[in-house]
Design a protein around this motif. Structure first.
Motif, short mmCIF file in Angstrom:
data_model
loop_
_atom_site.label_atom_id
_atom_site.label_comp_id
_atom_site.label_asym_id
_atom_site.label_seq_id
_atom_site.Cartn_x
_atom_site.Cartn_y
_atom_site.Cartn_z
N PHE A 10 104.13 -53.09 -48.82
CA PHE A 10 103.05 -53.92 -48.26
C PHE A 10 102.85 -53.61 -46.78
O PHE A 10 101.71 -53.44 -46.31
N LEU A 11 103.93 -53.49 -46.03
CA LEU A 11 103.84 -53.22 -44.60
C LEU A 11 103.27 -51.82 -44.35
O LEU A 11 102.49 -51.62 -43.40
N GLN A 12 103.65 -50.86 -45.20
CA GLN A 12 103.09 -49.51 -45.08
C GLN A 12 101.60 -49.53 -45.36
O GLN A 12 100.81 -48.84 -44.70
N TYR A 13 101.20 -50.34 -46.36
CA TYR A 13 99.79 -50.48 -46.70
C TYR A 13 99.01 -51.07 -45.52
O TYR A 13 97.92 -50.60 -45.20
N MET A 14 99.58 -52.10 -44.88
CA MET A 14 98.93 -52.72 -43.74
C MET A 14 98.70 -51.71 -42.62
O MET A 14 97.66 -51.71 -41.96
N SER A 15 99.67 -50.84 -42.44
CA SER A 15 99.54 -49.79 -41.42
C SER A 15 98.45 -48.79 -41.81
O SER A 15 97.68 -48.34 -40.96
N SER A 16 98.38 -48.48 -43.11
CA SER A 16 97.40 -47.49 -43.58
C SER A 16 95.96 -47.96 -43.44
O SER A 16 95.04 -47.15 -43.34
N ILE A 17 95.76 -49.30 -43.42
CA ILE A 17 94.40 -49.83 -43.25
C ILE A 17 94.15 -50.26 -41.80
O ILE A 17 93.22 -51.01 -41.51
N ASP A 18 95.02 -49.74 -40.92
CA ASP A 18 94.85 -49.90 -39.47
C ASP A 18 94.92 -51.34 -38.97
O ASP A 18 94.21 -51.71 -38.03
N ARG A 19 95.79 -52.14 -39.60
CA ARG A 19 96.05 -53.44 -39.02
C ARG A 19 96.88 -53.25 -37.76
O ARG A 19 97.66 -52.30 -37.67
N SER A 20 96.72 -54.13 -36.79
CA SER A 20 97.39 -53.95 -35.50
C SER A 20 98.90 -54.06 -35.63
O SER A 20 99.42 -54.68 -36.57
N ASN A 21 99.61 -53.47 -34.68
CA ASN A 21 101.07 -53.54 -34.67
C ASN A 21 101.56 -54.98 -34.59
O ASN A 21 102.57 -55.35 -35.20
N ALA A 22 100.82 -55.81 -33.83
CA ALA A 22 101.21 -57.23 -33.69
C ALA A 22 101.10 -57.95 -35.03
O ALA A 22 101.96 -58.75 -35.39
N ILE A 24 101.22 -56.55 -38.10
CA ILE A 24 102.25 -56.02 -39.00
C ILE A 24 103.61 -56.61 -38.64
O ILE A 24 104.39 -57.00 -39.52
N SER A 25 103.90 -56.69 -37.35
CA SER A 25 105.18 -57.26 -36.90
C SER A 25 105.30 -58.72 -37.32
O SER A 25 106.37 -59.17 -37.75
N GLY A 26 104.19 -59.46 -37.20
CA GLY A 26 104.20 -60.87 -37.61
C GLY A 26 104.45 -61.03 -39.09
O GLY A 26 105.27 -61.88 -39.51
N TYR A 27 103.79 -60.21 -39.90
CA TYR A 27 104.00 -60.25 -41.35
C TYR A 27 105.45 -59.90 -41.70
O TYR A 27 106.06 -60.51 -42.57
N GLN A 28 105.97 -58.89 -41.02
CA GLN A 28 107.34 -58.46 -41.29
C GLN A 28 108.35 -59.58 -41.01
O GLN A 28 109.25 -59.84 -41.82
N LYS A 170 92.66 -57.43 -31.07
CA LYS A 170 93.12 -58.03 -32.33
C LYS A 170 92.34 -57.41 -33.50
O LYS A 170 91.12 -57.28 -33.44
N GLY A 171 93.06 -57.03 -34.55
CA GLY A 171 92.42 -56.38 -35.69
C GLY A 171 92.15 -54.92 -35.43
O GLY A 171 91.37 -54.28 -36.15
N ASN A 172 92.78 -54.36 -34.36
CA ASN A 172 92.59 -52.95 -34.00
C ASN A 172 91.14 -52.61 -33.69
O ASN A 172 90.68 -51.51 -33.97
N LYS A 173 90.41 -53.59 -33.13
CA LYS A 173 89.00 -53.34 -32.81
C LYS A 173 88.85 -53.15 -31.30
O LYS A 173 89.25 -53.98 -30.50
#
Length: 287
Positions: A10-22, A24-28, A170-173
């Motif tokens: 799931f975390l790899q998927y979030m990275s692949s769709i360009d979710r921000s590091n913040a 992904i870190s929060g989800y983790q 936020k949201g890598n925008k």
């Protein structure tokens, strides 16, 4: 399949769709806490297809009764778990999405305070740190998030065109923020006379570490509030809200405010400006 294995996917998927590091870190962090709770409860490794909705209900109850989390905090955990199980269902790691049957947590909307121009001036004057004074002015006059502000580099500022390039907000925008006539001389003076000589390319830096932390900025603001003997809680985020509220009071179009704040929808923008929603209601009634 093990819960922790699907979590990693799931975390790899979030990275692949360009979710921000913040993000992904929060989800983790949230999912790691959820996994640890289940492993303690079941006293074994957890397989995702063996979980039921009651496991999520029990976790939310644990967060409330044992950990003392407020409704807003528990709602955030539930949002993370729902996103995770939605992914797991779509990718066929589970036969059904058990999170769908978990009741939504009701969160009472708190009245957000907003500072006036005069109050921001008093706040700035009460801050002892010269660089933090400038940070507060920039936050109030641009509406940037504290994380965005502290990541601005010298290359992101074009004083000739009067714009700040906010990179991967936020949201890598990314977005471009205009520098107001009021902010131009503040930034020019800071860059020319106040910015420390450091190897860092960040706009706001220190000689020692080369950067400022959001925690330190908020501490300086909190110390100033105590010095002023204000009863209200003021943070860097309140300055962003104050920026939006002042623009609404001055009849700036909500869509323009949305773009300045970097929101993906007007619904989110209205949360920051809800103290002035009566004015918006009056506006639409003119139709």
């Amino acid at each position: 399949m093990l819960l922790k294995t699907v979590t990693n996917h799931f975390l790899q998927y979030m990275s692949s769709i360009d979710r921000s590091n913040a993000t992904i870190s929060g989800y983790q962090k949230d999912l790691t806490a959820f996994q640890r709770y289940l492993e303690t409860k079941l006293n074994c490794e957890v397989y995702i297809d063996e979980l039921v909705a009651k496991d999520i209900d029990d976790y939310l109850y644990y967060l409330k009764e044992t950990r003392g989390h407020a409704p807003a905090s528990r709602a955030r955990y539930l949002h993370t778990v729902r996103s995770f199980f939605n992914y797991a269902y779509k990718k066929e790691y589970v036969a059904r999405n058990i999170a769908l049957s978990v009741e939504t947590i009701s969160v009472q909307q708190k009245e957000r305070i907003a500072l006036s121009d005069e109050e921001v001036e008093h706040l700035v004057n009460a801050i002892d740190h010269e660089i933090i004074k400038v940070v507060v002015k920039v936050l109030y006059l641009t509406g940037m998030r504290i994380s965005e502000c502290l990541h601005v580099t010298m290359d992101d500022i074009d004083m000739e065109k009067r714009v700040i390039h906010v990179v991967a907000g936020k949201g890598n925008k990314d977005r471009l923020l205009p520098v107001s006539n009021r902010l131009v001389p503040i930034l020019q003076h800071y860059i020319q006379f106040q910015r420390p000589e450091a190897s860092s390319n960040l706009l706001f830096c220190t000689k020692k570490t080369g950067k400022l932390s959001p925690v330190y900025v908020n501490k300086c603001i909190s110390d100033a509030v105590k010095k002023l003997k204000w009863k209200k809680k003021v943070t860097a985020h309140i300055l962003r809200h104050s920026f939006a509220s002042q623009l609404v009071k001055k009849d700036v179009n909500l869509v323009q405010i949305q773009k300045l704040l970097g929101h993906s929808s007007l619904k989110v923008t209205s949360i920051y400006t809800h103290t002035d929603m009566n004015q918006l209601s009056e506006a639409v009634n003119h139709l």
